[in-house]
Enzyme design. Structure first.
Site, PDB file in Angstrom:
ATOM      1  N   GLY A   1       0.812  -1.217   0.000  1.00 32.13           N
ATOM      2  CA  GLY A   1       0.000   0.000   0.000  1.00 32.13           C
ATOM      3  C   GLY A   1       0.842   1.262   0.000  1.00 32.13           C
ATOM      4  N   LYS A   2       1.859   1.304   0.837  1.00 37.15           N
ATOM      5  CA  LYS A   2       2.705   2.499   0.909  1.00 37.15           C
ATOM      6  C   LYS A   2       3.665   2.567  -0.274  1.00 37.15           C
ATOM      7  CE  LYS A   2       2.341   2.769   5.938  1.00 37.15           C
ATOM      8  NZ  LYS A   2       1.592   1.486   6.114  1.00 37.15           N
TER       9      LYS A   2
ATOM     10  N   ASP B   1       9.910  -7.430   1.532  1.00 31.76           N
ATOM     11  CA  ASP B   1       9.157  -8.016   2.631  1.00 31.76           C
ATOM     12  C   ASP B   1       9.661  -9.435   2.822  1.00 31.76           C
ATOM     13  OD1 ASP B   1       6.516  -7.321   4.303  1.00 31.76           O
ATOM     14  OD2 ASP B   1       6.512  -9.467   3.848  1.00 31.76           O
TER      15      ASP B   1
ATOM     16  N   CYS C   1       2.155   1.160  13.482  1.00 37.70           N
ATOM     17  CA  CYS C   1       0.733   1.404  13.762  1.00 37.70           C
ATOM     18  C   CYS C   1       0.419   0.982  15.191  1.00 37.70           C
ATOM     19  CB  CYS C   1      -0.157   0.687  12.754  1.00 37.70           C
ATOM     20  SG  CYS C   1       0.085  -1.095  12.651  1.00 37.70           S
TER      21      CYS C   1
END
Length: 374
Positions: free
Chosen positions: A200-201, A219, A316
């Site tokens: 997403g980023k 990742d 987060c």
């Protein structure tokens, strides 16, 4: 809620555990039953999450179905008057007891945890109003943090819309969008999204760079990078490349970068409104172990920053150990890095005649999305 919905939700809840998160069990269960209508799927999801959102108020001796009914009743009372619950009651029942040692728990934040989450979309740059008009039932917020954000308030299946299939938007929480905005990547730069997840980023950085320059993504999970590839194809984003990385000292790319983003694995406390099951499976030990992992990832990724480049750390979560604690430990060990004001904050502060800050905590009650620390 119909008995059929409650029975389905109860079956999901009985299967959920720390190693089998409720959202994953729910996703599998909904996928395996083709007879469910869109309305039923939405009601089942809302019921499962309401159960965990109000779990602290349950009588554990009662059957799951009875606890579900009580949760739905509490949710309705809260919807009508959220101030019927005082701060002390929220501290005692909305979150686990250990949390008060790890972070501040202001009453507005605790109250925000009991609301159903809002659904945020990220439009392509400059297209928020156009997207909102096409989808309908949307709200376009204002503010530097919400540059291309759209809040969807309808009930249609967004994945089936022409706009989604054409790559006109991504489903991305406003807190996650804020991280990309705070990176302020410039056209022609090179960036590394070191813990990219499903990208997403990565896609947001590529959009902010207007397709000029390059974004590298890594990742530890190959399946997440495969999902990124699919998302990038749908969004017609081409200025990126990816490679696996386990977070070790050996880096996945030989390049040095203008910017490195380490959006590290964390306890996810900032997502507890959206993912209430995690409130009851996360522990203080998780916080300590993840803080150590975050420092390791940040230390290893820092080697890829060009002289004069930028290193951003994001999580987060809101615990002191995983936010200010990691930043402090890294700063002591790496005096060659200078803390500087986040560019957007610097510019906003200049308008007020004050000094910008190098860190920002994004609280859910302030922006309506996940909690983030950058």
């Amino acid at each position: 809620m119909s008995p059929e919905v409650i029975r389905f939700a109860a079956d999901v809840i009985r299967q959920a555990a720390k190693d089998r998160p409720a959202d994953a069990v729910l996703r599998e269960a909904l996928k395996s039953d083709a007879t469910l209508t869109a309305v039923q799927r939405r009601e089942i999801s809302q019921t499962v999450f309401a159960y965990y959102r109000w779990r602290g108020w349950h009588d554990r001796k009662r059957e799951v179905e009875a606890r579900i009914a009580w949760s739905l009743e509490l949710a309705e009372r809260f919807r009508k008057n959220p101030f019927t619950l005082g701060g002390e009651l929220l501290r005692a029942k909305a979150v686990p007891e250990w949390l008060a040692v790890e972070m501040d728990c202001p009453e507005p934040w605790l109250r925000s945890l009991q609301w159903e989450p809002r659904l945020w979309l990220r439009a392509r740059p400059g297209k928020a109003r156009e997207l909102a008009n096409k989808l309908g039932q949307c709200k376009v917020p204002k503010g530097w943090l919400m540059r291309d954000a759209v809040e969807f308030q309808g009930a249609k299946d967004l994945f089936k819309t022409e706009e989604f299939q054409a790559g006109a938007f991504e489903l991305q929480d406003i807190g996650s969008q804020a991280v990309g905005v705070l990176c302020t990547p410039q056209p022609g730069e090179t960036w590394w999204d070191a813990c990219a997840g499903q990208g997403g980023k990565t896609l947001h950085l590529a959009d902010l760079m207007q397709g000029r320059g390059q974004v590298f993504a890594s990742d530890r999970a190959a399946w997440r990078l495969a999902t990124l590839k699919e998302r990038a194809a749908r969004a017609r984003v081409q200025n990126y490349q990816s490679a696996p990385w386990e977070g070790r000292t050996e880096l996945p790319f030989a390049s040095k970068f203008d910017g490195v983003l380490v959006d590290a694995p964390c306890s996810g406390i900032g997502t507890w409104q959206r993912n209430p099951h995690a409130r009851w499976t996360t522990t203080a030990d998780d916080v300590r172990e993840l803080a150590a992992l975050q420092l390791q990832l940040l230390t290893n990724a820092a080697k890829a920053v060009k002289p004069g480049g930028r290193l951003l750390f994001a999580v987060c979560t809101l615990t002191r150990a995983e936010t200010a604690g990691v930043v402090a430990a890294f700063s002591v060990a790496h005096p060659e890095f200078e803390p500087v004001a986040l560019p957007v904050l610097r510019d906003e502060a200049a308008k007020l005649g004050v000094k910008g800050q190098p860190t920002l905590t994004i609280w859910p009650q302030e922006f309506g999305g996940n909690g983030m620390f950058v």
